[in-house]
Scaffold this motif. Structure first.
Motif, mmCIF file in Angstrom:
data_model
loop_
_atom_site.group_PDB
_atom_site.id
_atom_site.type_symbol
_atom_site.label_atom_id
_atom_site.label_comp_id
_atom_site.label_asym_id
_atom_site.label_seq_id
_atom_site.Cartn_x
_atom_site.Cartn_y
_atom_site.Cartn_z
ATOM 1 N N ARG A 1 74.132 64.979 35.824
ATOM 2 C CA ARG A 1 73.316 65.921 36.340
ATOM 3 C C ARG A 1 72.607 66.375 35.224
ATOM 4 N N GLN A 2 73.098 66.536 34.230
ATOM 5 C CA GLN A 2 72.140 66.940 33.163
ATOM 6 C C GLN A 2 71.033 66.000 33.008
ATOM 7 N N ILE B 1 68.481 66.635 35.375
ATOM 8 C CA ILE B 1 67.640 67.808 35.278
ATOM 9 C C ILE B 1 66.746 67.673 34.027
ATOM 10 N N ALA C 1 63.300 73.708 38.061
ATOM 11 C CA ALA C 1 64.450 74.340 39.081
ATOM 12 C C ALA C 1 63.905 74.417 40.308
ATOM 13 N N LEU D 1 64.319 70.883 42.033
ATOM 14 C CA LEU D 1 66.017 70.666 42.054
ATOM 15 C C LEU D 1 66.743 71.788 42.881
ATOM 16 N N LEU E 1 67.388 74.726 41.992
ATOM 17 C CA LEU E 1 68.244 75.375 41.159
ATOM 18 C C LEU E 1 67.618 76.621 40.617
ATOM 19 N N THR E 2 68.561 77.546 40.222
ATOM 20 C CA THR E 2 67.811 78.650 39.583
ATOM 21 C C THR E 2 67.414 78.298 38.057
ATOM 22 N N GLN E 3 66.215 79.074 37.659
ATOM 23 C CA GLN E 3 65.809 78.877 36.279
ATOM 24 C C GLN E 3 66.797 78.813 35.188
ATOM 25 N N THR F 1 70.170 78.210 35.454
ATOM 26 C CA THR F 1 70.867 77.189 35.567
ATOM 27 C C THR F 1 70.359 76.025 34.770
ATOM 28 N N VAL F 2 69.054 75.684 34.913
ATOM 29 C CA VAL F 2 68.264 74.588 34.254
ATOM 30 C C VAL F 2 68.097 74.837 32.813
ATOM 31 N N GLN G 1 71.779 74.337 31.061
ATOM 32 C CA GLN G 1 72.121 72.738 31.270
ATOM 33 C C GLN G 1 71.279 72.165 30.123
#
Length: 320
Positions: free
Chosen positions: A13-14, A17, A31, A34, A36-38, A40-41, A44
């Motif tokens: 997953r990384q 990303i 983000a 995907l 996702l929240t900023q 979270t990105v 990672q």
């Protein structure tokens, strides 16, 4: 001792990303892509950076710029994810190609005919994904160096890289002017007749500019370049606004429209170049990429040639 880098290089997953950040050029846009929240990105990417032990990217003038180490990891991430994609297809119904992603990077002018290659292929395999990146010649060469995509489209493939290629289509470059321009009324023109006119040129790094400059060297000629413009469409509109004359691909005129424009009958033109599909020898093709290459070599090339003939681009045209 065998390398244990794989033990701490990060999760799959990384790596996904990482590729999103690289392709989108920012944490925020990655983000969004995907879902996702900023934060979270960012977290990672920090974990991945810590695992590698060196910065993967820096910021210059608010632009995210990958380091050499980051680019190497991007290249490896593509290979790893492609391996999983091949495994996914193998575990599914390989013959039906019910999954997979085809990645193409093409120079700007080729965007007019690429859909005619992709359309029939996607009809045959409706469940596949297509990632199409469009840029100038310089940008597309950079992607080829990184090995991010399956195929690349050039009118002049780079000669200093370990690649293979196939020719797929003629790419004649023709001179154009506003239909009311006095030069458009002249029936027999030469390259010398163009030299005094204000000329609109594509930007450095463009394949069209590269072809024109090589052509001018061969003929020991110069043009009166008054404007440099980074878009075929903008050049056409500038010519329609009587800002000057230009030389563009016939595909740009045929598919992008040519209302208000006149093709100039110049003795030394067209510049006869060709379109090529290019791929890196060092990159192992995915099953989907191999299937698409077979499509190009059989049905695709013939379909394109028929389409070009329909739209008035002759395949027997040569320099006069």
């Amino acid at each position: 001792m065998k390398s244990r880098l794989h033990a701490h290089v990060g999760t799959i997953r990384q790596l996904e990303i990482l590729l999103a950040v690289h392709d989108k050029g920012s944490i925020n846009e990655a983000a969004k892509a995907l879902f996702l929240t900023q934060p979270t990105v960012s977290i990672q990417m920090k974990k991945l950076t810590d695992a590698i032990g060196a910065p993967l990217y820096n910021y210059a003038n608010r632009q995210l710029v990958f380091t050499d180490i980051g680019l190497e990891l991007v290249k490896t991430a593509v290979e790893v994810l492609d391996s999983f994609a091949r495994l996914d297809m193998s575990l599914g119904n390989i013959k039906d190609f019910k999954s997979g992603t085809l990645r193409l990077a093409v120079v700007t002018t080729s965007k007019y005919f690429i859909p005619h290659l992709l359309g029939p292929f996607c009809e045959q395999y409706p469940n596949i994904d297509i990632q199409l990146k469009i840029g100038n010649r310089e940008q597309t060469i950079e992607r080829l160096k990184k090995g991010v995509d399956d195929f690349y489209v050039f009118s002049h493939p780079p000669v200093d890289m370990d690649t293979e290629s196939i020719e797929i289509l003629r790419n004649p470059l023709v001179a154009i002017a506003h239909e009311d321009h006095p030069i458009a009324k002249v029936k027999n023109l030469t390259l010398k007749d163009l030299s005094a006119e204000p000329f609109l040129m594509r930007e450095k790094g463009s394949g069209t500019r590269y072809a024109i400059e090589e052509f001018l060297k061969q003929h020991n000629a110069k043009l009166n370049v008054k404007m440099t413009i980074e878009s075929n469409e903008a050049i056409k509109h500038s010519v329609m606004s009587k800002l000057g004359i230009s030389i563009l691909s016939a595909h740009t005129l045929t598919y992008g429209g040519q209302s208000g424009l006149a093709r100039l009958p110049v003795k030394e033109l067209p510049i006869n170049s060709h379109w090529f599909f290019v791929w890196s020898k060092s990159k192992r093709p995915t099953l989907l990429a191999a299937k698409f290459l077979a499509h190009i070599e059989t049905n695709g090339r013939a379909l394109l040639q028929q389409e070009m003939i329909k739209t008035g681009i002759s395949y027997n045209q040569t320099n006069k």
